[in-house]
Design a protein around this motif. Structure first.
Motif, short mmCIF file in Angstrom:
data_model
loop_
_atom_site.label_atom_id
_atom_site.label_comp_id
_atom_site.label_asym_id
_atom_site.label_seq_id
_atom_site.Cartn_x
_atom_site.Cartn_y
_atom_site.Cartn_z
N GLU A 77 0.76 -1.29 0.05
CA GLU A 77 -0.13 -0.27 0.00
C GLU A 77 0.75 0.82 -0.19
O GLU A 77 1.80 0.98 0.75
CB GLU A 77 -0.99 0.18 1.35
CG GLU A 77 -1.76 -1.15 1.02
CD GLU A 77 -2.62 -1.05 0.27
OE1 GLU A 77 -2.90 0.13 -0.44
OE2 GLU A 77 -3.82 -2.24 -0.09
N THR A 78 0.22 2.50 -1.13
CA THR A 78 1.02 3.30 -1.32
C THR A 78 0.51 4.47 0.25
O THR A 78 -0.43 4.45 0.55
CB THR A 78 1.15 3.70 -2.78
OG1 THR A 78 0.15 4.12 -2.73
CG2 THR A 78 2.07 3.31 -3.79
N VAL A 79 1.87 5.19 0.80
CA VAL A 79 1.54 6.28 0.87
C VAL A 79 0.39 7.49 1.10
O VAL A 79 0.82 7.81 -0.17
CB VAL A 79 2.92 7.21 1.33
CG1 VAL A 79 3.75 7.79 0.37
CG2 VAL A 79 2.80 8.18 2.82
N GLU A 80 -0.02 8.15 1.86
CA GLU A 80 -1.14 8.58 1.39
C GLU A 80 -1.19 10.06 1.93
O GLU A 80 -0.33 10.03 3.10
CB GLU A 80 -2.52 8.24 1.37
CG GLU A 80 -3.77 7.49 0.92
CD GLU A 80 -4.48 7.06 0.98
OE1 GLU A 80 -5.05 7.39 1.52
OE2 GLU A 80 -5.54 6.45 0.60
N ALA A 81 -1.39 11.33 1.57
CA ALA A 81 -1.16 12.46 2.16
C ALA A 81 -1.09 12.84 3.85
O ALA A 81 -0.46 12.94 5.10
CB ALA A 81 -2.33 13.46 2.29
N LEU A 111 22.84 5.48 -3.88
CA LEU A 111 22.17 6.92 -3.51
C LEU A 111 20.94 7.02 -4.32
O LEU A 111 20.46 6.99 -5.19
CB LEU A 111 23.22 7.84 -3.67
CG LEU A 111 24.29 8.34 -2.58
CD1 LEU A 111 25.39 8.91 -3.12
CD2 LEU A 111 23.86 8.35 -1.35
N GLY A 112 19.96 7.42 -3.31
CA GLY A 112 18.43 8.01 -3.77
C GLY A 112 17.65 9.11 -2.62
O GLY A 112 18.35 9.50 -1.29
N ALA A 113 16.86 9.83 -3.06
CA ALA A 113 15.87 10.40 -2.25
C ALA A 113 14.79 10.84 -3.49
O ALA A 113 14.13 10.18 -4.42
CB ALA A 113 16.38 12.01 -3.04
N THR A 114 13.83 11.07 -1.98
CA THR A 114 12.22 11.11 -2.80
C THR A 114 11.47 12.67 -2.12
O THR A 114 12.11 13.06 -0.04
CB THR A 114 11.83 10.08 -1.80
OG1 THR A 114 12.23 8.72 -2.44
CG2 THR A 114 9.51 10.25 -2.45
N LEU A 115 11.64 13.76 -2.39
CA LEU A 115 10.52 14.93 -2.24
C LEU A 115 8.66 14.65 -2.48
O LEU A 115 8.30 14.14 -3.75
CB LEU A 115 11.19 15.79 -2.98
CG LEU A 115 10.55 16.94 -3.10
CD1 LEU A 115 10.74 17.75 -1.99
CD2 LEU A 115 10.66 18.14 -4.42
N SER A 116 8.34 14.53 -1.27
CA SER A 116 6.94 14.11 -1.12
C SER A 116 6.09 15.98 -0.77
O SER A 116 6.76 16.64 0.04
CB SER A 116 6.43 13.53 -0.24
OG SER A 116 7.12 12.19 -0.80
N LEU A 117 4.89 16.48 -1.51
CA LEU A 117 4.18 17.34 -1.33
C LEU A 117 2.98 17.14 -1.35
O LEU A 117 2.60 16.10 -1.91
CB LEU A 117 4.73 18.50 -2.14
CG LEU A 117 5.30 19.06 -2.89
CD1 LEU A 117 5.51 19.95 -4.24
CD2 LEU A 117 6.47 19.51 -2.06
N PHE A 118 2.19 17.37 0.06
CA PHE A 118 1.34 16.81 0.46
C PHE A 118 0.08 18.12 1.15
O PHE A 118 0.78 18.91 1.50
CB PHE A 118 1.28 15.90 1.75
CG PHE A 118 2.81 16.04 2.80
CD1 PHE A 118 1.97 16.55 3.27
CD2 PHE A 118 4.00 15.91 2.37
CE1 PHE A 118 2.70 16.80 4.70
CE2 PHE A 118 4.94 15.59 3.07
CZ PHE A 118 4.19 16.07 4.36
N GLY A 119 -1.27 17.93 0.97
CA GLY A 119 -2.01 18.65 2.05
C GLY A 119 -3.60 18.27 1.66
O GLY A 119 -3.44 17.55 1.01
N LEU A 157 -10.84 18.41 0.02
CA LEU A 157 -10.03 17.68 -1.08
C LEU A 157 -8.23 17.24 -0.61
O LEU A 157 -7.68 18.18 0.72
CB LEU A 157 -10.00 18.59 -2.19
CG LEU A 157 -11.08 19.39 -2.90
CD1 LEU A 157 -10.00 20.63 -3.76
CD2 LEU A 157 -11.12 18.06 -3.75
N ASP A 158 -7.59 16.14 -0.57
CA ASP A 158 -6.23 16.10 -0.62
C ASP A 158 -5.42 15.68 -1.45
O ASP A 158 -6.44 15.15 -2.93
CB ASP A 158 -6.56 15.26 0.85
CG ASP A 158 -7.18 14.03 1.01
OD1 ASP A 158 -6.75 13.30 0.07
OD2 ASP A 158 -8.64 13.85 1.31
N GLY A 159 -4.38 16.07 -1.52
CA GLY A 159 -3.76 15.20 -2.12
C GLY A 159 -2.21 15.07 -2.00
O GLY A 159 -2.24 15.54 -0.58
N LEU A 160 -1.18 14.45 -2.71
CA LEU A 160 0.47 14.36 -2.89
C LEU A 160 1.07 13.77 -4.19
O LEU A 160 0.20 12.70 -4.62
CB LEU A 160 0.27 12.38 -1.18
CG LEU A 160 1.73 12.39 -1.80
CD1 LEU A 160 1.19 11.77 -0.35
CD2 LEU A 160 1.73 11.02 -2.13
#
Length: 665
Positions: free
Chosen positions: A157-161, A186-194, A204-207
């Protein structure tokens, strides 16, 4: 050749960053967001996993095992009784569980089946950095999930906001840096959510999460290396519109693209220089759905899904596309002295398989499938301390699956299968349960097994007078599905600070699908060959005292099997394995230091007389919430770099430091 040559130094910087920031920490209490409740794999209802009538293991995103993982092997390697084949390459990862190989274990990503099958390539095309939880349900589960669910189901299951938002927040961002020394990654992940509340009472919600990693040659146990040069780009976009408290619309897109220079067989360890090839692997999973939740104990999810996997090489290409619609729900009814818990659903899909270039063993074909299922659990009685004879559950369920496959030459295969399930549980008290049950399961033949007709391998000479011709696949559209009948019994007991779950299973399988190669006739085809008996057990013991800052656990598993006709060992068997763990929570800080031990008894290599030694491996891990905004996770696997082997003979993972540092604002 390696793209990332400074991974070890970068990991040292990962360690120094939280140490420096910790000195300026405000000392504010940490707020860890709670995971939203999930329907439990194995029941399809919101159930306490401890008292579910089967063995279910859950790994959430706060566990260093998942938090530091860069590939599926890192997530699942610690699970007793579950084995990940391959040599560390993402493309070569396949699993076996309870005596069944990759085709008998169903893999789901956000509820969507992942089942591309081509040669030695796997079907795990996902970035662990985007996951919120992994559930491993063991046992025959075709009554709920249909084909492939013979040994169990693995749900990602993937992450949610809502998983990342802290109380009172409406938006945020999270940057995660990770690395692994064994793959020089080496790796990086940038997440924007609200989220946003609208004037009409809806919200409304999103990621959106973007990930990138690069890795080089892979180091296995004992210091052996195998070549790899790969880059992975990943994207997760999810959003929802809560129209009313009862209705929610949601959509998601999970994208995975790996560009790699690797062997033709990504599961191989020793590789000749001319066997390397460039391989691009792309996977997309899209969903549009609606959730109806009129009550706490009632929910119906309906979704339209599109799943597509493309594997492109210089001279060959393979594409599997699946368009589906599914609706799954649960509902609880109270009748005074009797209560009912219903799980129900329907699904239909159309799968298309398209080869390109010189792709072999991947015929042009398509398949349509449809299914209906219903599972009803009746609960009656009172516990002994309430004057009753105990609380009883009677579970009755069945699923009907039908599929019709056809290749480009018009050869058809049309089958249907009913998968029943019966369960009985007795709870003399609120902390003790005994259960037993019977279930039937099946695995439909793959399109490759039904219709492959290309050249398998070229002819060769074994001596000056003995030569064999080119070998070609022979279609077998009359191939029957694999089937099994399983009995499983167990208990769940919570006593004070201790918890015990245990189960024993006995499975009789029919019509195993095997590959029959006739060297001198120049043919290869899939055939139904044998009857098998598989049996074994799973045990989980947990200790969580409230008086001291320690927790501990022990997991055991063993699987045995034999051909019921010849008596020879059969199946993807598992020697006696144990996973032990001990965690210490340091007082006054959000720091947990843990030890993990993985142990196995000596065993015979699958399909051969060669004996492989047992092993004892040790890991250490750390989870640290440095400040409310900064967290770090570390895991040092196989500290002694001990050489060890899985039951299929593949060399296990070697010493590796895996790290993750996340900053959220």
């Amino acid at each position: 050749m390696k793209r990332a040559k400074s991974c070890t130094g970068a990991l040292a910087l990962f360690l120094l960053s939280p140490l420096a920031l910790a000195q300026s920490s405000s000392g504010q209490p940490t707020v860890t967001p709670e995971l939203a409740p999930l329907v439990v794999t194995g029941t399809r209802t919101p159930t306490d996993t401890f008292f579910a009538p089967l063995i279910v293991d859950v790994i959430d995103r706060h566990d260093p095992t998942l938090r530091t993982a860069s590939r599926v092997e890192d997530i699942l390697a610690d699970q007793p009784g579950l084995h990940v084949a391959g040599q560390g390459r993402r493309n070569g990862q396949t699993v076996s569980l309870r005596g069944f190989d990759r085709n008998g274990v169903l893999v789901r990503l956000d509820g969507v089946r992942q089942d591309i099958n081509t040669g030695h390539l796997g079907n795990f095309f996902l970035d662990p950095a985007l996951l919120r939880e992994v559930q491993i349900a063991r046992g025959a589960l075709s009554s709920l999930y249909g084909s492939n669910a013979m040994g169990g189901v693995i749900s990602f299951e993937t992450v949610e906001a809502e998983d990342l938002l802290r109380p009172g927040e409406n938006g945020g961002a999270r940057l995660s840096l990770r690395g692994a020394t064994a793959s020089d990654e080496l790796g990086a992940t940038l997440s924007l959510f609200g989220k946003r509340d609208l004037s009409d009472g809806s919200s409304l919600d999103g990621l959106v999460a973007l990930g990138r990693s690069e890795s080089g040659d892979i180091r296995r146990a004992g210091g052996q290396t195998t070549p790899e040069d790969a880059s992975l780009d990943s994207l997760l976009a999810k959003g929802g519109w809560q129209l009313t408290p009862d209705h929610r619309l949601f959509a998601s897109w999970q994208h995975y693209r790996e560009d790699a220079n690797q062997p033709a067989n990504p599961q191989s360890l020793t590789v000749e220089p001319d066997d390397m090839r460039d391989r691009d692997t792309t996977s997309d999973n899209l969903q549009l759905g609606h959730r109806w939740s009129p009550a706490v104990a009632t929910q119906l999810d309906t979704r339209l899904t599109l799943s597509r996997q493309d594997i492109d090489e210089s001279e060959a290409a393979r594409t599997l596309q699946r368009l589906g619609v599914q609706s799954d729900g649960y509902h609880r009814l109270e009748h005074g002295w009797l209560s009912q818990t219903l799980a129900f659903g329907a699904a239909a899909s159309h799968a298309t398989q398209r080869p390109g270039g010189t792709a072999s063993g991947f015929p042009e074909a398509e398949a349509d499938s449809a299914a209906l299922y219903l599972d009803d659990t009746l609960t009656v009685g009172r516990h002994l301390d309430q004057g009753g004879a105990g609380e009883f559950d009677l579970g009755l369920g069945a699923r009907h699956d039908s599929y019709r496959a056809e290749d480009a030459d018009g050869r058809e295969s049309d089958k249907s299968r009913l998968s029943p399930r019966l369960r009985l549980a007795w709870r003399p008290s609120g902390d003790l349960m005994f259960y037993t049950g019977y279930a039937e399961a099946f695995r439909a033949p793959t399109l490759s097994e039904l219709y492959a007709d290309e050249r398998h391998f070229g002819g060769f000479c074994m001596g000056p007078f003995v030569c064999v011709p080119d070998n070609f696949w022979v279609p077998n559209p009359d191939l029957q599905p694999e089937t099994s009948k399983s009995w499983e019994s167990g208990l769940a007991w919570s006593f004070g600070d201790w918890g015990l779950r245990a189960s024993y299973f006995d499975t009789r399988a029919e019509d195993f699908i095997d590959t029959e190669v006739d060297i001198f006739a120049g043919t290869t085809r899939a055939v139904n060959v044998s009857r098998a008996q598989l049996w074994g057990y799973d045990v989980r013991l947990d200790w969580s005292p409230s008086s001291i800052p320690f927790t501990a656990f022990l997991g055991l598993a063993e699987v045995n099997g034999r051909d019921r006709d010849s008596g020879k060992p059969l199946g993807s068997l598992t020697p006696l394995e144990a996973l032990a763990g001990l965690d210490h929570r340091f007082a006054g800080s959000d720091l947990t230091l843990g030890w993990r031990g993985r142990f196995a008894r000596a065993f015979d290599k699958q399909g051969e007389d060669e004996a492989l030694p047992g092993y004892g491996l040790h890991d250490v891990q750390l989870a640290w919430q440095v400040t409310p905004l900064l967290s770090a996770s570390l895991k040092l696997r196989n500290i002694a770099d001990k050489e060890w082997y899985r039951p299929d003979g593949n060399l296990g993972d070697g010493r590796s430091l895996l790290a993750n540092v996340s900053l959220q604002w």
